[in-house]
Design a protein around this motif. Structure first.
Motif, PDB file in Angstrom:
ATOM      1  N   ARG B 118       0.850  -1.200   0.000  1.00 35.06           N
ATOM      2  CA  ARG B 118       0.000   0.000   0.000  1.00 35.06           C
ATOM      3  C   ARG B 118       0.888   1.254   0.000  1.00 35.06           C
ATOM      4  NH1 ARG B 118      -4.173  -0.766   4.754  1.00 35.06           N
ATOM      5  NH2 ARG B 118      -2.300  -1.556   5.787  1.00 35.06           N
ATOM      6  N   PHE B 119       1.184   1.757  -1.131  1.00 31.99           N
ATOM      7  CA  PHE B 119       1.929   3.008  -1.253  1.00 31.99           C
ATOM      8  C   PHE B 119       1.456   3.713  -2.518  1.00 31.99           C
ATOM      9  CE2 PHE B 119       4.423  -0.055  -3.632  1.00 31.99           C
ATOM     10  CZ  PHE B 119       4.753   0.636  -4.791  1.00 31.99           C
ATOM     11  N   SER B 120       1.697   4.976  -2.577  1.00 28.62           N
ATOM     12  CA  SER B 120       1.341   5.754  -3.768  1.00 28.62           C
ATOM     13  C   SER B 120       2.585   6.478  -4.241  1.00 28.62           C
ATOM     14  CB  SER B 120       0.260   6.778  -3.444  1.00 28.62           C
ATOM     15  OG  SER B 120      -0.878   6.143  -2.907  1.00 28.62           O
ATOM     16  N   GLY B 121       2.584   6.795  -5.513  1.00 34.06           N
ATOM     17  CA  GLY B 121       3.718   7.514  -6.074  1.00 34.06           C
ATOM     18  C   GLY B 121       4.598   6.607  -6.918  1.00 34.06           C
ATOM     19  N   VAL B 122       5.588   7.210  -7.486  1.00 33.61           N
ATOM     20  CA  VAL B 122       6.482   6.473  -8.398  1.00 33.61           C
ATOM     21  C   VAL B 122       7.838   6.293  -7.727  1.00 33.61           C
ATOM     22  CG1 VAL B 122       7.552   6.478 -10.683  1.00 33.61           C
ATOM     23  CG2 VAL B 122       5.276   7.503 -10.357  1.00 33.61           C
ATOM     24  N   PRO B 123       8.259   5.040  -7.470  1.00 34.46           N
ATOM     25  CA  PRO B 123       9.555   4.813  -6.854  1.00 34.46           C
ATOM     26  C   PRO B 123      10.679   5.182  -7.846  1.00 34.46           C
ATOM     27  CG  PRO B 123       8.284   2.754  -7.049  1.00 34.46           C
ATOM     28  CD  PRO B 123       7.537   3.810  -7.745  1.00 34.46           C
ATOM     29  N   PRO B 124      11.874   5.376  -7.354  1.00 38.94           N
ATOM     30  CA  PRO B 124      12.255   5.326  -5.947  1.00 38.94           C
ATOM     31  C   PRO B 124      11.842   6.607  -5.222  1.00 38.94           C
ATOM     32  CG  PRO B 124      14.156   5.880  -7.278  1.00 38.94           C
ATOM     33  CD  PRO B 124      13.046   5.635  -8.242  1.00 38.94           C
ATOM     34  N   PHE B 125      11.685   6.450  -3.904  1.00 35.75           N
ATOM     35  CA  PHE B 125      11.277   7.583  -3.075  1.00 35.75           C
ATOM     36  C   PHE B 125      12.488   8.107  -2.304  1.00 35.75           C
ATOM     37  CE2 PHE B 125       7.616   4.709  -3.448  1.00 35.75           C
ATOM     38  CZ  PHE B 125       6.718   5.545  -4.109  1.00 35.75           C
ATOM     39  N   GLU B 126      12.606   9.399  -2.347  1.00 31.26           N
ATOM     40  CA  GLU B 126      13.736  10.024  -1.649  1.00 31.26           C
ATOM     41  C   GLU B 126      13.288  10.355  -0.221  1.00 31.26           C
ATOM     42  OE1 GLU B 126      16.658  10.108  -2.999  1.00 31.26           O
ATOM     43  OE2 GLU B 126      15.801   9.251  -4.832  1.00 31.26           O
ATOM     44  N   LEU B 127      13.942   9.673   0.742  1.00 31.89           N
ATOM     45  CA  LEU B 127      13.548   9.837   2.146  1.00 31.89           C
ATOM     46  C   LEU B 127      14.728  10.335   2.956  1.00 31.89           C
ATOM     47  CD1 LEU B 127      11.665   6.431   2.603  1.00 31.89           C
ATOM     48  CD2 LEU B 127      10.674   8.663   2.086  1.00 31.89           C
ATOM     49  N   ILE B 203      12.170  11.844  12.947  1.00 34.43           N
ATOM     50  CA  ILE B 203      11.251  12.409  11.948  1.00 34.43           C
ATOM     51  C   ILE B 203      11.673  11.909  10.568  1.00 34.43           C
ATOM     52  CG2 ILE B 203      12.622  14.535  11.754  1.00 34.43           C
ATOM     53  CD1 ILE B 203       9.938  15.997  11.217  1.00 34.43           C
ATOM     54  N   LEU B 204      10.656  11.510   9.791  1.00 33.23           N
ATOM     55  CA  LEU B 204      10.907  11.039   8.433  1.00 33.23           C
ATOM     56  C   LEU B 204      10.272  12.012   7.455  1.00 33.23           C
ATOM     57  CD1 LEU B 204      10.354   7.163   8.445  1.00 33.23           C
ATOM     58  CD2 LEU B 204      12.478   8.374   8.039  1.00 33.23           C
ATOM     59  N   THR B 205      10.977  12.277   6.383  1.00 30.72           N
ATOM     60  CA  THR B 205      10.494  13.224   5.378  1.00 30.72           C
ATOM     61  C   THR B 205      10.681  12.628   3.993  1.00 30.72           C
ATOM     62  OG1 THR B 205      11.252  15.016   6.811  1.00 30.72           O
ATOM     63  CG2 THR B 205      10.719  15.593   4.546  1.00 30.72           C
ATOM     64  N   SER B 206       9.675  12.844   3.173  1.00 30.28           N
ATOM     65  CA  SER B 206       9.805  12.433   1.774  1.00 30.28           C
ATOM     66  C   SER B 206       9.936  13.681   0.911  1.00 30.28           C
ATOM     67  CB  SER B 206       8.588  11.625   1.333  1.00 30.28           C
ATOM     68  OG  SER B 206       8.595  11.464  -0.063  1.00 30.28           O
ATOM     69  N   SER B 207      10.825  13.629  -0.019  1.00 28.66           N
ATOM     70  CA  SER B 207      10.968  14.766  -0.938  1.00 28.66           C
ATOM     71  C   SER B 207      10.504  14.401  -2.345  1.00 28.66           C
ATOM     72  CB  SER B 207      12.434  15.241  -0.960  1.00 28.66           C
ATOM     73  OG  SER B 207      13.280  14.162  -1.307  1.00 28.66           O
ATOM     74  N   THR B 208       9.874  13.242  -2.480  1.00 30.34           N
ATOM     75  CA  THR B 208       9.351  12.825  -3.792  1.00 30.34           C
ATOM     76  C   THR B 208       7.890  13.271  -3.901  1.00 30.34           C
ATOM     77  OG1 THR B 208      10.790  10.901  -3.755  1.00 30.34           O
ATOM     78  CG2 THR B 208       8.962  10.875  -5.331  1.00 30.34           C
ATOM     79  N   PRO B 209       7.574  14.197  -4.805  1.00 30.26           N
ATOM     80  CA  PRO B 209       6.175  14.662  -4.906  1.00 30.26           C
ATOM     81  C   PRO B 209       5.221  13.501  -5.226  1.00 30.26           C
ATOM     82  CG  PRO B 209       7.636  16.066  -6.160  1.00 30.26           C
ATOM     83  CD  PRO B 209       8.450  14.893  -5.753  1.00 30.26           C
ATOM     84  N   GLY B 210       4.090  13.533  -4.576  1.00 32.01           N
ATOM     85  CA  GLY B 210       3.065  12.505  -4.825  1.00 32.01           C
ATOM     86  C   GLY B 210       3.327  11.194  -4.117  1.00 32.01           C
TER      87      GLY B 210
END
Lengths: 397, 431
Positions: B118-127, B203-210
Motif C-alpha cells: 500500500r503506497f502511492s507515487g512512483v519509486p524510488p522515493f527520496e527519504l 522524523i521522516l520526510t519524503s521529498s518525492t512529490p506525490g
C-alpha cells in the motif's frame, strides 16, 4: 307439559355441557372482528339481544313468560322478583372468498327491580356495530422512481343504548312499559400507509390518519304486552330516537356528524299449538333512508324488514330440570348498502334452554343457548356465518 | 346445544380475526404521497466550517510519510522506549552475572519497516531521517507547534518539526526490500536512551512529490557498553511507544464548500429552517394545477439531506480510505465550535468510499433525517423546549484519516438538498 313427553339426558353429558359453558363464558374477550359487510354506513344493527329470541328467529319481543327484554319494556311488568340478565355471543363469519373472522361480544345486560305497583329496570344493549378492514398495495410514481406502498384502513366501533324504564301490569292480561335513555359508544376510523423501505431508504415512517367519534342521542321505547285466550301472548313496541350525534374527539378534526334515526316498530306473538309446543313469530320494520342519506349511502334499501319465527318444545329435561328446545328461521335486511348493493341475511336458528331453578310461579335461574347458521349475500359479496348466543337470567328476593 | 357451547368456548378464546378485504374501493380515503426537493437556500441557515477536532496521534494508522502535490505534506514523528535502567553482565573473571546500571550508550540503529503493497507515487522515493532537537508533545504537536497545550505553546523553530539533526538519507524502492536501517551515533543514542529527554524522536520526510508511504513497524536497537566489564557491549531493543504526524494543509478551500474529516478534523454545520408549506400537484390540489401543502410532522414519512460529493482539490487531500459520515444535532449552538453534539441522527452513519471524491466519482449521498425533521415540524414557536435545529456533518471518528471529504458548496448547484416525502389526506371521515 305431560310427564311422558320429558326426554331424559344422561347426567355426565349434562355436566360436560355445563363445564363447556363455564369455559366459554368465563373469558371476557373484547369485541373482535365482524363481517366485512358491516362496512356500509355505521354497520350492522344488533339482532335480538337475548338467546331465547334468537333461537326462535325472533326480533326480541312477544315471548311468553316474565322477563326483561330491552326492546319489549312491557314484558318487565310481569316480573315478580328482582334480577339480572346478561347475554354473550360468539360467532364466525366465513366469506366465499377471503379469510374466516371470529368475534365475541356482549349484546345486552339488564337489571330489574319490581315494587308493589311498578317494576323498574335498566338495560344496556347493542344498537349498531362494525369491525372490518381493507388493504391495498398501490404503486406510487415519483417520476424517476416507483415506490410500493401498503394501505390499511380499519373501521371499528359500537353504539349501544343505555336506558332506564318502568313497567306495570295494568290487569291480569295487560302490561305496559316505557324506557328512555341515551346512545353511548364510539366509531373509530384509521388509515395507515407504509412505504417500502427497500424503495425509499431507512427511517421511513408510517403515515397515520385516524379519528374517533363519540355517540350521543336520546331514545325512548314504549310497548304493550297482552295475553289472550289463555294461550296467546301478543306484544308491540315502538322506539323513537332523536338524531344520533357523533362528535369528533381526541383531536379528530371536523364537525359533528348528525344522523337522523328512524322510528322502529316491533311486534311479536307466542301461541300454544299443543301441550308443550308453541309457535313464536315477530317482525321489525323501520325506514332507514334518512339515516343512509345522511351518511352518503345512496343505494341503501330505505325501509327494512326483519321477520322470523320458530317452534318451541318444552319437553326435555336434565337432572329433573326442564330443557326447552327450539328451531326457527329468520330473514332481515341490513340498513346500509355494501359497495352500493343492499344486503340480506337469512338464517336457520335453534337452541335450548335450561331452567336451573324456578318457583311455582316465578323463574329464578334460567339459561338459553341460541344457535344461528345463516348467510349474507349481495351482488359483490357472499358469506356464511355461525353464531351462538347465551343468556343467563337470575332472580331472587 | 353442544355445538353452541363448543363454539362459544372456541371463539371466546381466539385471537383477533379482523375481516379483511383487498378491494381498494372499500378504502374511503383520498390520499396522496408526493416528493419535494428543497434547495439549501430554502432550508439551510448559518452555514459554517470549523476545524481542529482531534489529534493525528489518535489515528490508528498515524505513521504515514506523505509528500503531496502542493496541498499536503505529512511527516511522522516516532519516539521509542528509553534504555533499560540496568543490564546484566559478567564481571571480568566471574561466572555470576550482576546488574550494571551505569552502562553507556555507544550507538544504535532504527529499523523502519515500510509497507511495500500500500503506497502511492512512483519509486524510488527520496527519504530523509532526522533526530528531533526540540521538546515535543505527541498529543498536541502540529505542523507549527511542537507543544500546543494550554499556556504552554511552543512553536517549532521551523514549521514541520523544527531543524532536526540529519541522520540518514535513502532512495527507497519497494521492489528491493521493506526495511530501512538508520544508524545512530553515540550522541543520538545517548539522548534517546534517556527517559527524561523529551526531545527524543525520529522524523521522516519524503521529498518525492506525490509519494504516500506507510510505516508498518519500527524499533530501536541501542548498543550499551558495560561500565563493569568494558569488553562487553549489550544490544537492547526499545519498541516504538509514541507516534504522531505533522500535517501541512496549505490548500485554499472554496468558500462555502462543506468539509468533513482530516486530521485534525473539519466539521460542517448549519441550521435547518423548514418552510411552512411546500408546493404540490395532483389530487390534493382539488383540481388546481398546483397548491401549497402545509409541512406538518404527521405528513412527513421520509426526509433525507443529500450531500453532493465533489473531487477534492488538490487530489492529495482526498480521503484514501472509506469514511463514515455522521450527521449529529448541535446541542448548544451558542458554544460553537465547541458545542456538544447529540447522538447520530442515522445511528450507523453513512459510509462513503474514496472513489466518490475523485474526478468522475461525484455522488449524491443522502442521510435520512426523518425523525429529526418531524420533531422540527412538530415544534411550535412558543414551546418552552425546542428541538435542536442545527446539525453538524462530521466523520464518525475524529480523526479517521488524513484525507478530507468535500461536498458541494453552499450557493452552487452542488449544494445540499432536503428531500421530503409527504403523505397528505383530508383525513378520515364517517361513515
Amino acid at each position: 307439559m305431560t310427564h311422558s313427553a320429558i326426554v331424559r339426558i344422561p347426567a355426565t353429558l349434562a355436566g360436560g355441557l355445563l363445564l363447556a359453558l363455564v369455559v366459554g363464558t368465563a373469558s371476557p374477550t373484547p369485541v373482535e372482528g365482524q363481517s366485512l359487510l358491516s362496512a356500509g354506513g355505521l354497520g350492522f344493527l344488533t339482532d335480538a339481544p337475548d338467546a331465547r329470541s334468537r333461537m326462535l328467529g325472533g326480533v326480541g319481543i312477544g315471548l311468553s313468560g316474565s322477563h326483561l327484554m330491552p326492546n319489549d319494556p312491557a314484558a318487565a311488568g310481569r316480573v315478580g322478583l328482582p334480577g339480572i340478565s346478561a347475554t354473550m355471543e360468539a360467532g364466525v363469519d366465513t366469506p366465499d372468498e377471503g379469510e374466516r373472522a371470529g368475534r365475541t361480544r356482549f349484546p345486552s345486560f339488564g337489571l330489574i327491580y319490581p315494587t308493589a305497583r311498578l317494576t323498574y329496570f335498566a338495560t344496556f344493549s347493542g344498537f349498531l356495530n362494525q369491525e372490518w378492514q381493507a388493504t391495498a398495495r398501490p404503486t406510487i410514481d415519483f417520476g424517476d422512481q416507483q415506490v410500493e406502498a401498503l394501505d390499511v384502513f380499519e373501521a371499528s366501533g359500537g353504539i349501544s343504548a343505555a336506558r332506564i324504564g318502568v313497567a306495570r301490569a295494568i290487569s291480569d292480561r295487560v302490561s305496559v312499559g316505557i324506557a328512555g335513555g341515551t346512545y353511548l359508544g364510539s366509531m373509530e376510523r384509521s388509515f395507515r400507509r407504509d412505504l417500502n423501505p427497500a424503495d425509499v431508504g431507512q427511517q421511513v415512517e408510517s403515515f397515520v390518519a385516524d379519528g374517533i367519534w363519540r355517540a350521543s342521542g336520546t331514545n325512548i321505547v314504549a310497548g304493550v304486552n297482552m295475553d289472550a285466550l289463555g294461550m296467546l301472548r301478543l306484544a308491540g313496541s315502538v322506539t323513537w330516537s332523536d338524531d344520533l350525534t357523533l362528535d369528533p374527539t381526541d383531536g379528530t378534526p371536523g364537525d359533528p356528524v348528525v344522523v337522523p334515526l328512524p322510528l322502529e316498530f316491533r311486534v311479536g306473538g307466542h301461541g300454544t299449538l299443543a301441550p308443550g309446543l308453541a309457535l313464536a313469530i315477530s317482525l321489525y320494520t323501520a325506514d332507514w333512508s334518512e339515516s343512509a342519506e345522511a351518511l352518503g349511502d345512496e343505494n341503501a334499501p330505505g325501509r327494512i324488514w326483519q321477520m322470523g319465527g320458530g317452534l318451541e318444545w318444552a319437553g326435555g329435561s336434565i337432572l329433573g330440570r326442564q330443557i326447552p328446545l327450539a328451531i326457527g328461521v329468520r330473514q332481515r335486511d341490513l340498513p346500509f348498502s355494501f359497495l352500493g348493493n343492499p344486503v340480506q341475511e337469512r338464517a336457520v336458528t335453534g337452541g335450548a334452554g335450561i331452567f336451573l331453578s324456578d318457583t311455582e310461579t316465578t323463574p329464578l335461574a334460567r339459561m338459553h343457548v341460541g344457535m344461528e347458521l345463516g348467510s349474507r349475500s349481495t351482488a359483490e359479496w357472499d358469506e356464511s356465518f355461525l353464531r351462538a348466543t347465551v343468556t343467563l337470567r337470575l332472580s331472587g328476593s | 346445544m353442544l355445538g353452541g357451547f363448543c363454539l362459544l368456548a372456541g371463539v371466546a378464546g381466539c385471537s383477533d380475526e379482523m375481516p379483511t378485504s383487498t378491494d381498494p374501493a372499500l378504502i374511503p380515503v383520498t390520499v396522496q404521497t408526493f416528493e419535494v426537493t428543497i434547495p439549501f437556500e430554502d432550508f439551510g441557515r448559518q452555514f459554517r466550517v470549523d476545524g481542529g477536532y482531534g489529534s493525528p496521534s489518535a489515528l490508528s494508522v498515524n505513521r504515514i510519510v506523505f509528500s503531496g502535490d502542493g496541498g499536503l505534506e505529512v511527516r511522522p514523528l516516532l519516539r521509542f522506549a528509553s534504555a533499560p535502567s540496568s543490564i546484566s553482565v559478567f564481571p571480568p573473571g566471574e561466572s555470576q552475572s550482576v546488574a550494571d546500571s551505569a552502562a553507556i550508550p555507544t550507538g544504535g540503529r532504527v529499523t523502519v519497516q515500510l509497507d511495500t503493497v500500500r503506497f502511492s507515487g512512483v519509486p524510488p522515493f527520496e527519504l530523509s531521517a532526522g533526530a528531533l532537537n526540540q521538546e515535543w508533545d505527541h498529543l498536541s504537536a502540529s505542523w507549527t507547534n511542537a507543544v500546543d497545550t494550554l499556556g504552554g505553546r511552543q512553536p517549532w523553530t521551523t514549521p514541520g518539526g523544527g531543524d532536526p539533526r540529519p541522520l540518514e538519507q535513502f532512495s527507497w524502492d519497494p521492489a528491493e526490500g521493506n526495511a530501512l536501517v538508520i544508524e545512530l551515533d553515540s550522541m543520538t543514542a545517548a539522548e534517546w536512551a534517556d527517559l527524561d529527554n523529551l526531545q527524543r524522536g525520529l522524523i521522516l520526510t519524503s521529498s518525492t512529490p506525490g509519494s504516500r508511504l506507510r510505516i508498518s513497524s519500527a524499533s530501536l536497537q541501542l548498543d550499551l557498553l558495560s561500565s563493569i566489564n568494558p569488553d562487553t557491549t549489550v544490544q537492547v531493543t526499545s519498541p516504538l511507544t509514541i507516534s504522531t504526524m505533522l500535517l501541512d494543509q496549505t490548500a485554499d478551500f472554496e468558500d462555502g464548500r462543506m468539509l468533513v474529516g482530516g486530521a485534525p478534523s473539519f466539521r460542517s454545520t448549519f441550521r435547518i429552517e423548514l418552510p411552512d408549506s411546500v408546493s404540490a400537484t395532483g389530487p390534493i390540489c382539488a383540481g388546481a394545477p398546483s397548491c401549497q401543502v402545509a409541512l406538518t410532522a404527521d405528513r412527513v414519512v421520509f426526509a433525507g439531506i443529500g450531500f453532493q460529493s465533489i473531487p477534492q482539490e488538490p487530489p492529495s487531500l482526498a480521503p484514501a480510505d472509506s469514511l463514515v459520515l455522521d450527521l449529529r444535532p448541535v446541542l448548544s449552538p451558542e458554544r460553537l465550535p465547541r458545542s456538544p453534539l447529540g447522538v447520530p441522527i442515522l445511528p450507523q452513519g453513512r459510509t462513503v468510499g474514496p472513489g466518490q471524491f475523485e474526478e468522475g466519482g461525484e455522488t449524491r449521498i443522502e442521510i435520512p433525517v426523518t425523525r429529526f425533521i418531524r420533531d422540527l415540524a412538530r415544534a411550535a414557536p412558543g414551546d418552552a423546549e425546542q428541538p435542536p435545529s442545527m446539525v453538524s456533518l462530521i466523520s464518525a471518528a475524529e480523526p479517521s484519516g488524513i484525507g478530507i471529504a468535500s461536498f458541494g458548496a453552499v450557493g452552487t448547484p452542488q449544494a445540499p438538498v432536503l428531500r421530503i416525502i409527504l403523505t397528505a389526506t383530508e383525513g378520515v371521515t364517517l361513515p
